[in-house]
Design a protein around this motif. Sequence first.
Motif, PDB file in Angstrom:
ATOM      1  N   VAL A 256      52.288  51.216  24.789  1.00 17.79           N
ATOM      2  CA  VAL A 256      52.078  50.723  26.152  1.00 17.79           C
ATOM      3  C   VAL A 256      50.728  49.909  26.126  1.00 17.79           C
ATOM      4  O   VAL A 256      49.685  50.663  25.719  1.00 17.79           O
ATOM      5  CB  VAL A 256      52.365  51.737  27.287  1.00 17.79           C
ATOM      6  N   VAL A 257      50.833  48.893  26.505  1.00 13.81           N
ATOM      7  CA  VAL A 257      49.559  48.051  26.514  1.00 13.81           C
ATOM      8  C   VAL A 257      49.233  47.857  27.918  1.00 13.81           C
ATOM      9  O   VAL A 257      49.863  47.165  28.654  1.00 13.81           O
ATOM     10  CB  VAL A 257      49.720  46.564  25.710  1.00 13.81           C
ATOM     11  N   ALA A 258      47.879  48.641  28.210  1.00  9.39           N
ATOM     12  CA  ALA A 258      47.462  48.214  29.655  1.00  9.39           C
ATOM     13  C   ALA A 258      46.684  46.597  29.604  1.00  9.39           C
ATOM     14  O   ALA A 258      45.452  46.425  29.292  1.00  9.39           O
ATOM     15  CB  ALA A 258      46.228  49.071  29.977  1.00  9.39           C
ATOM     16  N   GLY A 259      47.593  45.675  29.934  1.00  8.53           N
ATOM     17  CA  GLY A 259      47.424  44.425  29.873  1.00  8.53           C
ATOM     18  C   GLY A 259      46.400  44.022  30.937  1.00  8.53           C
ATOM     19  O   GLY A 259      46.145  44.587  32.003  1.00  8.53           O
ATOM     20  N   MET A 260      45.987  42.800  31.070  1.00  3.63           N
ATOM     21  CA  MET A 260      45.119  42.124  32.150  1.00  3.63           C
ATOM     22  C   MET A 260      45.952  41.438  33.135  1.00  3.63           C
ATOM     23  O   MET A 260      47.388  40.859  33.026  1.00  3.63           O
ATOM     24  CB  MET A 260      44.356  40.865  31.409  1.00  3.63           C
ATOM     25  N   GLY A 261      45.636  41.578  34.559  1.00  2.59           N
ATOM     26  CA  GLY A 261      46.341  41.123  35.541  1.00  2.59           C
ATOM     27  C   GLY A 261      47.915  41.520  35.481  1.00  2.59           C
ATOM     28  O   GLY A 261      48.006  42.738  35.642  1.00  2.59           O
ATOM     29  N   SER A 262      48.708  40.595  35.577  1.00  6.64           N
ATOM     30  CA  SER A 262      50.074  41.027  35.456  1.00  6.64           C
ATOM     31  C   SER A 262      50.623  41.231  34.159  1.00  6.64           C
ATOM     32  O   SER A 262      51.770  40.882  33.713  1.00  6.64           O
ATOM     33  CB  SER A 262      51.027  39.877  36.098  1.00  6.64           C
ATOM     34  N   GLY A 263      50.016  41.960  33.260  1.00  3.58           N
ATOM     35  CA  GLY A 263      50.202  42.521  32.110  1.00  3.58           C
ATOM     36  C   GLY A 263      49.901  41.467  30.707  1.00  3.58           C
ATOM     37  O   GLY A 263      50.644  41.415  29.902  1.00  3.58           O
ATOM     38  N   ALA A 264      49.162  40.559  31.126  1.00  2.00           N
ATOM     39  CA  ALA A 264      48.913  39.469  29.908  1.00  2.00           C
ATOM     40  C   ALA A 264      48.282  40.165  28.753  1.00  2.00           C
ATOM     41  O   ALA A 264      47.363  41.319  28.729  1.00  2.00           O
ATOM     42  CB  ALA A 264      48.036  38.431  30.229  1.00  2.00           C
ATOM     43  N   ILE A 265      48.892  39.879  27.413  1.00  2.00           N
ATOM     44  CA  ILE A 265      48.459  40.486  26.186  1.00  2.00           C
ATOM     45  C   ILE A 265      47.372  39.593  25.619  1.00  2.00           C
ATOM     46  O   ILE A 265      47.785  38.422  25.474  1.00  2.00           O
ATOM     47  CB  ILE A 265      49.344  41.045  25.223  1.00  2.00           C
ATOM     48  N   PRO A 266      46.069  39.802  25.144  1.00  2.00           N
ATOM     49  CA  PRO A 266      45.372  38.863  24.704  1.00  2.00           C
ATOM     50  C   PRO A 266      45.629  38.270  23.302  1.00  2.00           C
ATOM     51  O   PRO A 266      46.908  38.823  22.775  1.00  2.00           O
ATOM     52  CB  PRO A 266      43.902  39.800  24.425  1.00  2.00           C
ATOM     53  N   PRO A 267      45.455  37.049  23.096  1.00  2.00           N
ATOM     54  CA  PRO A 267      46.119  36.170  22.161  1.00  2.00           C
ATOM     55  C   PRO A 267      46.265  37.031  20.441  1.00  2.00           C
ATOM     56  O   PRO A 267      47.322  36.772  20.039  1.00  2.00           O
ATOM     57  CB  PRO A 267      45.434  34.840  21.887  1.00  2.00           C
ATOM     58  N   ARG A 268      45.063  37.491  20.157  1.00  2.00           N
ATOM     59  CA  ARG A 268      45.257  38.088  18.859  1.00  2.00           C
ATOM     60  C   ARG A 268      46.200  39.327  18.728  1.00  2.00           C
ATOM     61  O   ARG A 268      46.773  39.503  17.573  1.00  2.00           O
ATOM     62  CB  ARG A 268      43.570  38.394  18.372  1.00  2.00           C
ATOM     63  N   MET A 269      46.255  40.022  19.767  1.00  2.00           N
ATOM     64  CA  MET A 269      46.953  41.014  19.878  1.00  2.00           C
ATOM     65  C   MET A 269      48.634  40.805  19.831  1.00  2.00           C
ATOM     66  O   MET A 269      49.239  41.277  19.147  1.00  2.00           O
ATOM     67  CB  MET A 269      46.592  41.928  20.958  1.00  2.00           C
ATOM     68  N   ARG A 270      48.643  39.793  20.729  1.00  2.00           N
ATOM     69  CA  ARG A 270      50.143  39.474  20.990  1.00  2.00           C
ATOM     70  C   ARG A 270      50.747  38.737  19.648  1.00  2.00           C
ATOM     71  O   ARG A 270      51.854  38.867  19.451  1.00  2.00           O
ATOM     72  CB  ARG A 270      50.349  38.660  22.210  1.00  2.00           C
ATOM     73  N   GLU A 271      49.881  37.881  19.195  1.00  2.00           N
ATOM     74  CA  GLU A 271      50.280  37.390  18.031  1.00  2.00           C
ATOM     75  C   GLU A 271      50.629  37.913  16.670  1.00  2.00           C
ATOM     76  O   GLU A 271      51.375  37.894  16.074  1.00  2.00           O
ATOM     77  CB  GLU A 271      49.324  35.898  17.514  1.00  2.00           C
ATOM     78  N   TYR A 272      49.702  39.098  16.639  1.00  2.00           N
ATOM     79  CA  TYR A 272      50.010  40.173  15.628  1.00  2.00           C
ATOM     80  C   TYR A 272      51.334  40.914  15.888  1.00  2.00           C
ATOM     81  O   TYR A 272      52.180  41.078  14.575  1.00  2.00           O
ATOM     82  CB  TYR A 272      48.643  41.134  15.613  1.00  2.00           C
ATOM     83  N   TYR A 273      51.560  41.327  16.941  1.00  2.00           N
ATOM     84  CA  TYR A 273      52.859  41.818  17.269  1.00  2.00           C
ATOM     85  C   TYR A 273      53.861  41.009  17.051  1.00  2.00           C
ATOM     86  O   TYR A 273      54.902  41.361  16.602  1.00  2.00           O
ATOM     87  CB  TYR A 273      52.754  42.305  18.681  1.00  2.00           C
ATOM     88  N   LYS A 274      53.984  39.565  17.442  1.00  2.00           N
ATOM     89  CA  LYS A 274      55.163  38.559  17.293  1.00  2.00           C
ATOM     90  C   LYS A 274      55.375  38.730  15.791  1.00  2.00           C
ATOM     91  O   LYS A 274      56.678  38.400  15.695  1.00  2.00           O
ATOM     92  CB  LYS A 274      54.719  37.364  17.891  1.00  2.00           C
ATOM     93  N   ALA A 275      54.328  38.666  15.018  1.00  2.00           N
ATOM     94  CA  ALA A 275      54.517  38.513  13.641  1.00  2.00           C
ATOM     95  C   ALA A 275      55.319  39.630  12.726  1.00  2.00           C
ATOM     96  O   ALA A 275      55.699  39.600  11.614  1.00  2.00           O
ATOM     97  CB  ALA A 275      53.515  37.974  12.790  1.00  2.00           C
ATOM     98  N   LEU A 276      55.191  40.755  13.214  1.00  2.00           N
ATOM     99  CA  LEU A 276      55.802  42.153  12.661  1.00  2.00           C
ATOM    100  C   LEU A 276      57.282  41.848  12.502  1.00  2.00           C
ATOM    101  O   LEU A 276      58.115  41.383  13.341  1.00  2.00           O
ATOM    102  CB  LEU A 276      55.588  43.259  13.527  1.00  2.00           C
ATOM    103  N   GLU A 277      57.555  42.320  11.306  1.00  2.00           N
ATOM    104  CA  GLU A 277      59.174  42.101  11.020  1.00  2.00           C
ATOM    105  C   GLU A 277      59.816  43.653  11.552  1.00  2.00           C
ATOM    106  O   GLU A 277      60.926  43.501  12.278  1.00  2.00           O
ATOM    107  CB  GLU A 277      59.522  42.531   9.477  1.00  2.00           C
ATOM    108  N   LYS A 278      59.182  44.666  11.664  1.00  2.00           N
ATOM    109  CA  LYS A 278      59.835  46.009  12.214  1.00  2.00           C
ATOM    110  C   LYS A 278      58.750  46.002  13.334  1.00  2.00           C
ATOM    111  O   LYS A 278      57.538  46.762  12.973  1.00  2.00           O
ATOM    112  CB  LYS A 278      59.829  46.986  11.313  1.00  2.00           C
ATOM    113  N   LYS A 279      59.307  46.157  14.646  1.00  2.00           N
ATOM    114  CA  LYS A 279      58.199  46.375  15.770  1.00  2.00           C
ATOM    115  C   LYS A 279      58.448  47.724  16.254  1.00  2.00           C
ATOM    116  O   LYS A 279      59.914  48.088  16.502  1.00  2.00           O
ATOM    117  CB  LYS A 279      58.302  45.371  16.685  1.00  2.00           C
ATOM    118  N   PRO A 280      57.683  48.563  16.740  1.00  2.00           N
ATOM    119  CA  PRO A 280      57.467  49.579  17.474  1.00  2.00           C
ATOM    120  C   PRO A 280      57.825  48.833  18.917  1.00  2.00           C
ATOM    121  O   PRO A 280      57.444  47.899  19.283  1.00  2.00           O
ATOM    122  CB  PRO A 280      56.411  50.427  17.503  1.00  2.00           C
TER     123      PRO A 280
END
Length: 341
Positions: A256-280
């Motif tokens: 669970v990411v406690a994001g900013m405002g309405s749950g925005a995830i910062p760029p480096r974090m979200r791009e790392y997650y998007k690139a994962l082949e196997k994601k939790p």
Amino acid sequence: MLRYFEKEHFMKLPHIHIIATGGTIAAHEKSAMQTTGYSANDLLLANELIRSIKGIEAHAEITAENIFSLASSAMDEAHLLQLARRVNEVLADPTVDGLVITHGTDTLEETAFFLYLTVKSSKPVVITGSMLPASAHSADGPGNLINAICTAASREAWEKGVMVCMCNRLLSARDVAKTSTYRLDTFKCLEYGTLGHVIGADVRFYYAPVRPHGSQSQFDVQALTELPRVEIIMTHENCSELLLKNVVESGCDGIVVAGMGSGAIPPRMREYYKALEKKPFLVRASRVYSGYVAAHSATPDQEYGTICAGDFTPIKARLLLQLALTVTSDLDEIRGIFQKY
């Protein structure tokens, strides 16, 4: 279940069972001036708590037990599962009309929400605690306990789901939050308000929860020995992917990411997650303590494979994701669970 409402039962006092788990309500020190830094050792037992509320015997027949005796900051998933199983066992007894749980306030909202989703009964379950130890001047524990017992004994409390009773307020476990580190009225529902209140022995309800709970819930923990592991990560300005990377590599089941405002995830974090082949599984909650996390242009859920937390705080989103993962591993089904509950 109908035994409570049968005519002959009205001549008897309702049978309320108390389960004590420890916490500030059971703490006692030599000095009545000590209201912080008190010990979590040698806590009062359930029967000792009951003796502090003389006159309650006019409102209910009371039985009691100690299941734990610890600070609520020490609660873990083994405690949660044991407590949920015991609550369901007690409520299955036809002679029991309602249940009160005494609990430390540090994690009270988490335990309450977990039970809200896992207790399979329409009987009242009321959780209470205190902000001041039992030995303090004007300790709030006895009054809270009296109010909780009166609520559990009330006909109107049936079908309301697990509730928190603190500072005369009746609060749904789904929405309750601790909002202050020291105020007696710390527990509130910031978005939706109270279900009702208790004044004297008078229990009054004005609203009722409509989201699934209790026997309507699909979650069953009776046979579980552990829960999926879900971690929470807080975001901030200039937030890197480092913590997310470490959590992912630890092999957790969800995040669970406690994001900013309405749950925005910062760029480096979200791009790392998007690139994962196997994601939790990753739930976008908000570090803002109230409001709704909806679709966000910075982190589109369909593109990134994330889940909206809706109006759940990060700590409650974590519990809901844990329980969701006990019934499904399908992303769309988990998204549906967050919308449903």
